[in-house]
Design an enzyme around this catalytic site. Structure first.
Site, PDB file in Angstrom:
ATOM      1  N   ASP A   1      24.817  93.498  18.865  1.00 36.34           N
ATOM      2  CA  ASP A   1      24.392  92.783  17.674  1.00 36.34           C
ATOM      3  C   ASP A   1      24.049  93.780  16.564  1.00 36.34           C
ATOM      4  O   ASP A   1      23.386  94.796  16.811  1.00 36.34           O
ATOM      5  CB  ASP A   1      23.164  91.937  18.036  1.00 36.34           C
ATOM      6  CG  ASP A   1      22.609  91.182  16.864  1.00 36.34           C
ATOM      7  OD1 ASP A   1      23.296  90.291  16.346  1.00 36.34           O
ATOM      8  OD2 ASP A   1      21.462  91.496  16.447  1.00 36.34           O
TER       9      ASP A   1
ATOM     10  N   GLU B   1      29.379  94.306  16.553  1.00 35.66           N
ATOM     11  CA  GLU B   1      29.282  93.447  15.374  1.00 35.66           C
ATOM     12  C   GLU B   1      29.112  94.420  14.206  1.00 35.66           C
ATOM     13  O   GLU B   1      28.045  95.032  14.059  1.00 35.66           O
ATOM     14  CB  GLU B   1      28.096  92.494  15.475  1.00 35.66           C
ATOM     15  CG  GLU B   1      28.003  91.552  14.278  1.00 35.66           C
ATOM     16  CD  GLU B   1      26.782  90.646  14.330  1.00 35.66           C
ATOM     17  OE1 GLU B   1      26.920  89.458  14.012  1.00 35.66           O
ATOM     18  OE2 GLU B   1      25.691  91.141  14.661  1.00 35.66           O
TER      19      GLU B   1
END
Length: 697
Positions: free
Chosen positions: A344, A381
């Site tokens: 993330d 990401e």
């Protein structure tokens, strides 16, 4: 009450380690003056012992207690200066979770005593709250994580053959009528779930965060919860809410079951920040153990750098914080047997001391030299909200990257936006502008139409605007530009024309995804026709909005999805590692990529510049430079028609060869058939795939 004795023990490994005769405790803190180990009764209600760790090697405090067994509940209290203006926030009144805890008894219960400061005081975070936070804190648990793995082996699916399925443990299983223990790891490991995933044909399931996480206070006060899990509390502990009986072996059992079905397990992990927030957040672990080391502080060390939008940013430039992250990753691979990670806000992990992103930052260098982590799949990401935070294509190999440009480009083409043909062409061929450098393969691009963050596929064709009122933020949260289209009616419709158009659009988009170069990712439930009622930010919706609806399954679309996945698996041209660049192949002198107009002419620069062009034909072969043994098929021809119905001239087939039609999204149930003419009628708003075959084949 047992009078435990403590000896020096060892500085490694960090955490609570059972050796068969006792437990070694080791915890990192540079700035603490002393660290106390707190032991609790089996029910967790009484602090039975408070024992100072007797030794310090460098910045690791440690001690060994013989006779202590797995199941012992514990925590820490750290002494040191409470000087927020200097970045120090020690408060021994606060019970602290072990950053290396392998299991937690539950989640914090919100109370002002969890704060290191006095809530409501002037210049609040400069004050000191003396109340004991232990009644409101979960306990860390001594664990022996050994597990009888038997003959478990990771599937080891090559990236070029991978099809990723992003799912939420509870969201996927909660409403399935045949799943025992729904909402848990055991539910995900059940026979009905394995059967669905195997029949679908996916090769890896990417789970939204399962490391222990916090329910944010502002959500709890609104009667909501943190459903997605992007507020990590413990980097080694499975979240208790997914454990049916509180045993971490349930997670290991799930992994073993998925492996037995040939499915890899990828974890969505959040190492860019913790759940402790900014200076007005709670003191749960890292802040109380060593605030200056664990977090990146601003020029005014009372404040936190917030490149993540959550209030704080982990300081991976500190070697011991980086060590914690690396230890955590290796633990999940070596002990829990997972097959990869999706990071993330990975741009945050690549920020140097002065805040700039670098593909050679310490985190990436540590990953790339690690003999354990280089064996698993790594997905970034590629953005955060910090300066220069959008870094699509900038990550070093072997990282794959979520490609939001793919999502937006495909959505805009099928929505009918002007001038999208050249954009579609780039996405179909692996987004070479972003990824064709540094020896990176075409599989570096993780192509997706939908993900947990945003509309589902059904909602992308059913809503023109987000509908997030249930989140309690006045519909201000979530993306406002979704490149979606309601096809004439906002939300559900019984109009046959609208439902047919929506089904066709979904087939077109899914076919585009599975016919593109790169690594495809599906959102769990899209294959079923799942809707979130237009909510594109269901992070707090632990209810039917966020759960997959298994009752309203669209069986035709499910069958079509299975068929497309099976087709991709059997056609190597669709899943190449090398980029296609219209190069001649040494083997036969033919090119590996051709772009065709409907009239059979090659696309020109003028054609690419046309805003009104809505149809594109592409002929693909195995890329130039691919070894001969991998060239097992001749050519595929695909037509992406976002406009009106029209005849398309097929590329000329050599003597004794012909084109066979495999996919037509306007006729999803059509069986493969030979095309005898040199022109093919292509329906409006459709995708067609043909394969070049020997006429006598």
């Amino acid at each position: 009450m047992t009078n435990w004795t403590i000896s020096a023990g060892h500085a490694a490994p960090l955490g609570a380690t059972f050796d068969g005769e006792g437990v070694n405790f080791a915890v990192f803190s540079v700035h603490a003056s002393k660290v106390a180990l707190c032991l609790f009764s089996p029910d967790g209600k009484r602090e039975t012992h408070r024992i100072e760790l007797p030794e310090r090697d460098g910045d690791v405090w440690h001690g060994y207690i013989p006779g202590l067994r797995p199941g012992q509940l514990y925590g820490y209290r750290a002494h040191g200066p409470y000087a927020p203006a200097e970045g120090q926030r020690f408060n021994p009144s606060k019970l602290l979770m072990d950053p290396y805890a392998k299991r937690l008894t539950g989640h914090p219960v919100w109370h002002d005593a969890l704060m290191g400061y006095t809530v409501g005081a002037p210049e609040a975070d400069l004050s000191l709250d003396p109340r004991d936070s232990a009644p409101y804190m979960p306990r860390s648990v001594v664990e022996d994580p050994s597990f009888a793995w038997g003959d478990d082996h990771p599937p080891g699916t090559p990236v070029s053959r991978s099809i990723i399925y992003e799912a939420h443990v509870k969201g996927l299983t909660r409403q399935h009528p045949g799943v025992p223990n729904p909402g848990t790891f055991l539910g995900l490991a059940s026979e009905p779930m394995l059967e669905h995933l195997q029949k679908l044909g996916i090769t890896a399931i990417e789970l939204l965060p399962v490391q222990a996480f916090l329910n944010d206070r502002f959500l709890v006060e609104k009667g909501l919860v943190n459903f997605w899990g992007y507020q990590t509390l413990g980097f080694f502990a499975p979240d208790p809410r997914y454990l049916s009986a509180g045993n971490i072996a349930e997670f290991q059992h799930m992994v073993a079951r998925l492996h037995s079905a040939g499915i890899e397990v990828i974890l969505d992990v959040v190492y860019n920040h913790t759940c402790e927030g900014n200076e007005l957040g709670p003191t749960l672990s890292f802040r109380g153990l060593d605030n200056r080391s664990y977090y990146r502080l601003a020029e005014d060390p009372r404040r936190y750098i917030n490149d993540t939008g959550t209030g704080n940013t982990l300081n991976l430039n500190h070697p011991m914080v980086l060590r914690m992250v690396m230890d955590s990753l290796r633990y999940w691979v070596e002990v829990m047997h997972v097959d990869g990670f999706r990071f993330d806000l990975c741009a945050t992990l690549g920020r140097r001391v002065r805040g700039g992103f670098s593909s050679s930052a310490s985190f990436f260098d540590a990953i790339r030299q690690d003999p354990v982590l280089t064996r698993v799949k790594l997905i970034a990401e590629p953005w955060d909200i910090g300066p220069g935070g959008y870094q699509l294509g900038a990550f070093p190999p072997p990282f794959l990257e979520w490609n939001d440009k793919y999502r937006d480009g495909v959505r805009r083409f099928w929505r009918g936006d002007a001038g999208q043909v050249s954009e579609l062409a780039d996405r179909l061929t692996g987004s070479a502008r972003q990824f064709d450098h540094s020896g990176r393969p075409a599989t570096s691009s993780v192509n997706f139409l939908t993900a947990h963050d945003g509309f589902t596929l059904m909602d992308t064709v059913s809503y023109a605007a987000k509908h997030n009122d249930a989140n309690g933020e006045g519909n201000r949260d979530g993306h406002s530009e979704n490149f979606s289209d309601n096809m004439g009616v906002e939300g559900p419709s019984d109009d046959p024309a609208i439902t047919a158009a929506r089904a066709q659009r979904r087939r077109n988009m899914l076919a585009t995804l599975l016919l593109s170069q790169g690594t495809p990712m599906l959102l769990a439930g899209d294959e079923l026709g799942n809707s979130q009622s237009g909510n594109n930010n269901a992070y707090c919706q632990d209810n039917p909005i966020g759960w997959v609806d298994w009752q309203g399954v669209d069986p035709d679309f499910l069958d079509f999805t299975r068929r497309l996945i099976a087709l991709r698996r059997t056609h190597p041209i669709l899943r190449q590692k090398r980029f296609l660049h219209s190069r001649q192949r040494l083997l036969d002198g033919l090119g590996d990529l051709f772009w065709w107009r409907p009239d059979g002419g090659a696309m020109t620069l003028a054609d690419w510049a046309r805003d009104d062009l809505r149809v594109l034909g592409v002929e693909m072969r195995i890329a130039s430079g691919t070894p001969a043994y991998a060239q097992r098929e001749e050519a595929l021809f695909m037509i992406f028609n976002g406009g009106e119905a029209l005849p398309v001239k097929l590329p000329k087939a050599p003597a004794d060869w012909c084109w066979r039609l495999h996919i037509d999204t306007d006729r999803p149930g059509l069986a493969p058939q030979i095309i005898r003419n040199d022109k093919l009628p292509v329906a409006a708003q459709s995708v067609v795939l043909l394969e070049l075959e020997r006429a006598d084949g």
